[in-house]
Each structure stands twice: as C-alpha cells, then as structure tokens.
Design an enzyme around this catalytic site. Sequence first.
Site, short mmCIF file in Angstrom:
data_model
loop_
_atom_site.label_atom_id
_atom_site.label_comp_id
_atom_site.label_asym_id
_atom_site.label_seq_id
_atom_site.Cartn_x
_atom_site.Cartn_y
_atom_site.Cartn_z
N ASP A 1 24.65 -32.94 -26.47
CA ASP A 1 23.69 -33.03 -27.57
C ASP A 1 24.00 -34.30 -28.36
O ASP A 1 25.01 -34.97 -28.14
CB ASP A 1 23.70 -31.77 -28.46
C1 BGC Z 1 19.23 -31.67 -31.41
C2 BGC Z 1 18.64 -31.46 -30.04
C3 BGC Z 1 17.71 -32.58 -29.66
C4 BGC Z 1 18.46 -33.89 -29.78
C5 BGC Z 1 17.65 -35.10 -29.37
C6 BGC Z 1 19.77 -33.07 -31.58
O1 BGC Z 1 20.07 -33.32 -32.91
O2 BGC Z 1 20.25 -30.72 -31.63
O3 BGC Z 1 17.97 -30.23 -30.01
O4 BGC Z 1 17.19 -32.38 -28.38
O5 BGC Z 1 18.89 -34.06 -31.11
O6 BGC Z 1 16.69 -35.43 -30.31
#
Ligand code: BGC
Length: 738
Positions: A263
Amino acid sequence: MNQSALEELLAKMTLEEKIDQLLQLTGDYYKGSDISTGPSSYMKFEEDTVNNTGSILNVLGAKKLKQIQTEYMEKNRHKIPLLFMADIINGYKTIFPIPLGLGSTFNPDLVQESAAVAAKESAAAGLHITFSPMVDLVRDPRWGRVMESTGEDAYLNGLLGAAMVQGYQGESLSEEGTLAACVKHFAAYGAAEGGRDYNTVDMSERTLREQYLPAYKATLDAGCAMVMTAFNTVDGIPATGNKWLMKDLLRDEWGFEGVLISDYAAIAELMAHGVAEDGEEAAKLAIEAGVDIDMVTPVYVHNLKKLVDERKVSEQLIDESVMRVLQLKNQLGLFENPYRFADEEKEKEIILSDEHRNLARKIVSESLVLLKNEGALPLSKNNQSIAFIGPYVDSKALSGLWSIHGDSDQVVTLKQAVSEKVDGSKVGFAKGTEILDPDTKISGFAHEVEEKEFNPEAAKADLQEAVELAKKSDVVVMALGEHFIQSGEGGSRAAITLPEIQLDLFRKVYEVNPNIVVVLFNGRPLDLKEINEKANAIVEAWFPGTEGGNGVADILFNDVNPSGKLSMSFPHSVGQIPVYYNSFNTGRPLKKGEAGHRFQSRYTDIPNEPLFPFGYGLSYTEFEFFDFALDNKVLTNTGKLTASITVKNTGKYAGKETVQLYIQDLAGSVVRPVKELKGLKKVELQPGESKTIEFTITEEMLRFYTADMKFESENGKFKIYIGSNSDMDIFEEFELRK
Ligand code: BGC
Ligand code: BGC
C-alpha cells in the site's frame, strides 16, 4: 510474448533496471501534477529510475496516458511498457454508490455490472489496473474506510468482491474494456483498533482465518490478478513485511502467483512501525515477504542493489518479483500494444453514456435502505405539499471520497430530480444549513474542499426560510448527512452523529412539522438515536453517486420500491461498537427483548441488539414467510439437505425481497457464532404473488476452524434460519452425522 521471451528479456536487464521495475511512482514525475493520496513529495528519484520505473498510479485520460507511454518507451532501453494503475472504486466518470451502498444491494449481478462499466470507462481512458475490490471486513463504523467495504459479513464480502473482479476482468484480460483487479488491503485492515485509521490490528488466527480472510480468498478464486498489502500489523508484524502472511499463507498455502503491491508508502512505514531501523531493513523485510512493487517510496530503489551486492538478499527474489511484473504486463497485452484500450473517441462515446447512467440510477435505487416508515412514505406526486429541506437537497457532493476522477457537475441533485417528477407548485426547497458545524476543520484528500467563511446572519436566514417552508407543508423531506470528507481514508470519527448544526435544523423543523422523512447521505453507519425517535421515516442513501438525486427520488415517490438491506449493523450508540450480527453467545446470554438481570452479558443502559441489524431493510409492500421445511433432519457428508420456504407479497405494491439463509452450529469444539449468513436470494413479487425459495445445505457449508485449527465440520445439531434479516426467530433444526 511467450514465457521464454520474457525470460530472455529478464536476462538482458541489469540489476538496477530490474529493481526499477519494482517501483511505482505517482504521475507527478511524468506530465504535470496529478492526484496523489499520500505523502510523496519528500522523495527524490534519479532520472534513470523515472525512465525505467515499472508503473505509475492515479493518472487517467487516453490522451495523457498515451503521451506518457510514448515518451517513456522512447527512453526505455528494453521498450518495456509502463503499467497504469488507479483507484477506480465506485466508478470512473459514471459514479456508482460507494461500496457500502453496493453492499446494501445484496445483488452480485448488479455489482458486477457496475464494475464492468467502471472498467469500460477507465480502460478507454488508458487504465490497466484498478485498486479494487476492497474486501476488508468491517465492524467498527468509527473507521472512515467502512465506506469502501461491502460490510461486516465474510460471505457477502466474498460474493460481492468476486462479482467486482468478474466485472472488471471480464472473461479474459484480452477482452476490450477490461481492467486487471487488485484486491486490498491484505489483510484485516478493517479491524483497526478503536476505528482509528492505520491503527494496530490484533486478533486470533482463528478469527483472522474464519472471518477476515475468506473474502480475499474468494476474489483470488475469481481470478483477481493482484493483491495489495495493508498498513496494519497482523500479530505484531506489519502486513507489508509479514512473511507468514504473504509467503506462507498467500503464496504457499493459497497458491497466489500474481503481483503483490505494497500500500501507499507502506514499505517505508515499516520503519515508523518499529520493525525496521532503516531503509535497508525495510527493503529486506518487504522483498523477503514477497512484496513485488514498492508503491511510491525510494526504499527498494535505494537499498535492494546494495542488499544483493552484499549477499544479504538473493537476486533470485528480485528476479521472481520482476518476472511477475513482466508477466502481468504481458497478460495485459502491453508488449503487443502498450496503449492497450486507450482511445479518445471511445472515451467520448461511452463515458457517462445513457446506458451507464441508467444502470447507475437502477443501482442507486437498489442500494437505498428504508430504515423506518410510519406511513410518510411513499410520497404522492400530486396530493400533498412537500418541503425538501437540508444541505443535501441541492448538493452535487454525492459521490463519496473515492470518486477522485468523477466530475461533480455531472451529478443529478435531489432537487433536480424532484423538479422533473413533480409539479413545481407542490414542492419547495430550502438548504436550511451548511453541512458542517462552523468549527469543524476538514482537510482534503485528492479533492479541493471549499471552506466557507461562517456568516451568522446568513445562517439564521437559511434556518428561518427552512422553518417557514416546513410550517406550510404537509410533509418534510430532510436531506441530511456527513460531509463526504468525514468518511473514507483518514476519516475516523469518535462521535458518529450528524453534525450538530444539522441536528439543530432537524429539531427546529420538528417543532413546526413532525411529519418528517429523513434521507441520509453518509459513508458509515451513524448514531441515529434522536432521528429514529422523532422522524416518521428514514431512508439511508449512502453516497449514491452521479445518478444519486434520480435514484433517491425514484424511491421517495415509489417509482421504485425500496429493497436495500444493511450490510453493516447500525449501533445504538458509539459505546456499543463493535456490534455485529454473527457474535458469540457468551456463557450468560441475554434473550432478545428481555431486560435480564445484573449477572447477564448486557448493557444496563441500552439493548444488546443494534438499532438496525445486518440484513435489515423495509419495503413499501409486505412480505410474509411461511411453510418453512427441511426435506430431511439428518445430513451426511455425502448428502445434502434442501430447505424451502414460501414468500408471499401481501402488500399493495410489487417489490423485491432478499431471502437470507443463516446457520447456527449449536455446540462445537470451539464456540460458534449465533448465526452466519450462508445464502441469499433476491426475489421479485407482484402483489398477491408467492414463490417458494429453496436453499441447498451441504457439509462444506458447516466447516470452521476447530479446536485443533482444522477446517472441518463437526457432528451435532444445527439451526437454520430463513427470513428477511439477521434478527429472526423462525428456524428449523437438523443434525450432521458424518
Ligand atoms: C490507500 C489504498 C489506495 C492507495 C493508492 C492508499 O492510501 O490505502 O487503498 O489504493 O492509497 O491510491
Ligand atoms: C462473580 C464472581 C463471584 C461469584 C460468587 C460471580 O457471579 O463473577 O466474581 O466470586 O459470583 O459470588
């Protein structure tokens, strides 16, 4: 390309080039500034790295992505195309209800269709992969990200998560208009302690396996191409560096061979968690856990080479990760056509097409949940005067936090929708108040959030206008809710009531006209105590998206009969959280409706049951259930049972009912939930019509993690419940004799 060509390509790459394939950057490094969802500005990358990076995120648009790809390919020595990924969560331009709303449809077919539309629109806009579905099981409405989940039940989340994967990926990724899906956040992110985002997760392996993991597994069984890690710890080790979770379980036990991405900045966060002292340790932990792509941090590119050179990490691991990335690019057909389905003409033709909007409108009306109705609904188009009051009456902010690529201009407001349906002389509209209390601070998230100066005089006039309108109307529809920025990532709240300024408006209106229908726009179950005591009717509309106003008006005026069901319980108050339907009995259970005595498991000030349970939602018609029967009282491991029940529409209108099957194992080697959802069927019935519904029960449905941590069933007695929500008493019993 075939596998041997991919292997040849890999063999030609330098170690640096390989490591760069494992980096994902934001679009900022390419053309102009774009959306980024986390802190990335502190990171500096060499130009070489930027020219070799494997993927970028959250940039969309056919023209732009083609240009980025063209320029990139010119510079890239091996002509390996870039992967484009983004958060297409509840639609790209045609925005559907937030996932918690999609959960309320209890309708996998519709959810699949919504995902297919999201894929078509964003594939034409040049995208390859979406960071969806999010199947984190959620039991705590303080956590803002419950809006991204389909709810509190493992079975339902699995069903809907798999439907999304099928919708995005189609039959094959070579099919036009498809995207690869990336399930997230692996694992158990939904159990952040206290509902505070990014917080610790700590649970038994039994609960993890039985409740939290099955939905991720269901999406992988449906062919989901990618997995994203979670920000949280799992048994003391952050998921992104957790070898047991990622290698032993995900790769070895489940056989996942696709790409695993961290993530946002989660590899660097291994340092903040306190499991890595520096970037080197963080990189080693993550690569050894099998994390292929480092989302937006320099940890891999700055440390992996050194680790390999010093023989602290085997180059074999890097090769395996790079091969998975190359295979994904190949599976998407990028080596043959690096632009894939990016097409400006197609974008114009299909984005926000009538077909897509009609589907969105239909889904909105199935996602709305009628929580209470003492007769104010449905509204009449010509026999009453109606006041529409509240900050959501004419608001276009109906799409929820993740609709970062949507255009709010395209949103149909409730006022616009009502004005199309009803003669103008019968209806009035007044805002009454702003959404938020003047002292509530909000900060944006990939969105510009308009902050207005509070003007007490204007506020008073707005309130007055609303009260006057309410006074002279037969019925008042109050469109209230949270600000969209109050839920979603980073949107944890300790109090989950409506903003005080809206409650104040509600009270003032109630004083002059108590015939109130409340329509709620929000991203989580709320504390609705006061609203529930006073309002005549309540409709939960979530954040319904582009066709929000139309879908809500369809329900209010009974052009569509409500059929949504809650996929997450609504608590009586924050103190009851977590409250969910599939809990354990305890040694001192309290029977529903009984006050009980001191030494029972209960609260002294509120009931044990939630205000509105999982699976609950009313209709304008009535459904009766009768002739519940089991064809046999004994199930063997080779056989099956058929449970049947007849459902009759005994009311005035045609409508849909979701018939739900729950099973309870009365005694096991470990305690078992009071009931668990095992099947559902949505049926449509005309007034007076009845249908017999059948469910097949097999031994597999009765398996769980036993005292020995074996996933198997145990002989003994079971109860089967069938009905319209999780809080039902009609049951039949059978015995499992293997
Ligand atoms: C979130 C994810 C997301 C990623 C990309 C993160 O902060 O937890 O769910 O897919 O950002 O934008
Ligand atoms: C309590 C114990 C107590 C016992 C005898 C139980 O209900 O949980 O703490 O010792 O009663 O009074």
